[in-house]
Design a protein around this motif. Structure first.
Motif, short mmCIF file in Angstrom:
data_model
loop_
_atom_site.label_atom_id
_atom_site.label_comp_id
_atom_site.label_asym_id
_atom_site.label_seq_id
_atom_site.Cartn_x
_atom_site.Cartn_y
_atom_site.Cartn_z
N TYR A 155 -3.80 -1.57 12.38
CA TYR A 155 -3.47 -1.69 13.80
C TYR A 155 -1.97 -1.55 13.99
O TYR A 155 -1.46 -1.75 15.08
CB TYR A 155 -3.93 -3.05 14.33
N GLY A 156 -1.25 -1.22 12.93
CA GLY A 156 0.21 -1.11 12.97
C GLY A 156 0.84 -2.47 12.75
O GLY A 156 0.18 -3.50 12.81
N SER A 157 2.11 -2.50 12.44
CA SER A 157 2.89 -3.73 12.27
C SER A 157 2.30 -4.70 11.25
O SER A 157 2.48 -5.91 11.37
CB SER A 157 3.07 -4.45 13.61
N GLY A 158 1.58 -4.19 10.25
CA GLY A 158 1.05 -5.06 9.19
C GLY A 158 -0.27 -5.73 9.51
O GLY A 158 -0.73 -6.57 8.75
N THR A 159 -0.91 -5.36 10.61
CA THR A 159 -2.21 -5.92 10.96
C THR A 159 -3.31 -4.95 10.53
O THR A 159 -3.26 -3.77 10.87
CB THR A 159 -2.33 -6.19 12.48
N TRP A 160 -4.28 -5.46 9.77
CA TRP A 160 -5.38 -4.64 9.24
C TRP A 160 -6.71 -5.30 9.58
O TRP A 160 -6.84 -6.51 9.57
CB TRP A 160 -5.27 -4.52 7.73
N LEU A 198 -1.52 -7.07 3.77
CA LEU A 198 -1.30 -5.69 3.33
C LEU A 198 -0.05 -5.18 4.04
O LEU A 198 0.21 -5.53 5.19
CB LEU A 198 -2.50 -4.81 3.70
N SER A 199 0.70 -4.34 3.35
CA SER A 199 1.94 -3.82 3.95
C SER A 199 1.64 -2.96 5.17
O SER A 199 0.55 -2.41 5.32
CB SER A 199 2.73 -3.01 2.91
N ALA A 200 2.63 -2.84 6.04
CA ALA A 200 2.47 -2.10 7.29
C ALA A 200 2.41 -0.59 7.03
O ALA A 200 3.23 -0.06 6.28
CB ALA A 200 3.61 -2.42 8.24
N LEU A 201 1.42 0.04 7.63
CA LEU A 201 1.33 1.50 7.67
C LEU A 201 1.02 1.88 9.12
O LEU A 201 0.61 1.03 9.91
CB LEU A 201 0.24 2.01 6.72
N PRO A 202 1.21 3.14 9.49
CA PRO A 202 1.02 3.53 10.89
C PRO A 202 -0.37 3.17 11.44
O PRO A 202 -1.37 3.20 10.71
CB PRO A 202 1.22 5.05 10.86
N ILE A 226 0.85 -1.18 0.00
CA ILE A 226 0.00 0.00 0.00
C ILE A 226 0.89 1.24 0.00
O ILE A 226 1.65 1.46 0.96
CB ILE A 226 -0.92 0.03 1.25
N PRO A 227 0.83 2.05 -1.07
CA PRO A 227 1.65 3.27 -1.09
C PRO A 227 1.18 4.27 -0.05
O PRO A 227 0.04 4.22 0.41
CB PRO A 227 1.44 3.82 -2.50
N ASP A 228 2.03 5.22 0.31
CA ASP A 228 1.62 6.26 1.26
C ASP A 228 1.27 7.55 0.52
O ASP A 228 1.32 8.63 1.09
CB ASP A 228 2.69 6.49 2.32
#
Length: 127
Positions: A114-119, A67-71, A49-51
């Motif tokens: 949820y951070g650390s790659g958890t969605w 999905l990739s990790a985002l904040p 997932i791009p930012d």
């Protein structure tokens, strides 16, 4: 962008994401999510997932397992251009009902990080 009242369902268009965010404020206690169209993403098992936005079209038919990790707190909406399976995983890709889903063109899913790659899926709109 002029200041004004924004009601549920209103569509606001601008090429400047910051001007939209600065021009809108929800009533006390309300949450407002502004979606900004990012680049299309080719489907992949581990979807990056791009930012550069938070609303994306996913092209292709490769099943998605993560999905990739985002904040933490990041909200995204994904529009599917074709059929693929989103694979439920209780540890990192938590879907409503706890089951995997076969998309069709036009389906849209919203997720919160949820951070650390958890969605976690928070909403879906089926075609």
């Amino acid at each position: 962008m002029p200041m004004g009242t924004v009601s549920p369902g209103d569509v606001i268009r601008s090429t400047d994401h910051n001007s939209i965010v600065n021009a809108i404020s929800g009533a006390a206690g309300e949450t407002l999510t502004v979606f900004y169209k990012g680049a299309d993403i080719a489907s992949a098992n581990a979807l990056t997932i791009p930012d550069t936005g938070n609303y994306f079209d996913v092209t292709g038919t490769t099943n998605i397992t993560s999905l990739s990790a985002l904040p933490e707190g990041t909200v995204i909406k994904i529009h599917f251009d074709g059929a693929l399976t989103i694979v439920h995983d209780a540890a990192n890709l938590i879907l409503s009902g706890g089951v995997s889903y076969l998309t069709v063109a036009g389906d849209e899913f919203e997720f919160i990080s949820y951070g650390s790659g958890t969605w976690r899926e928070t909403n879906r709109s089926l075609s």
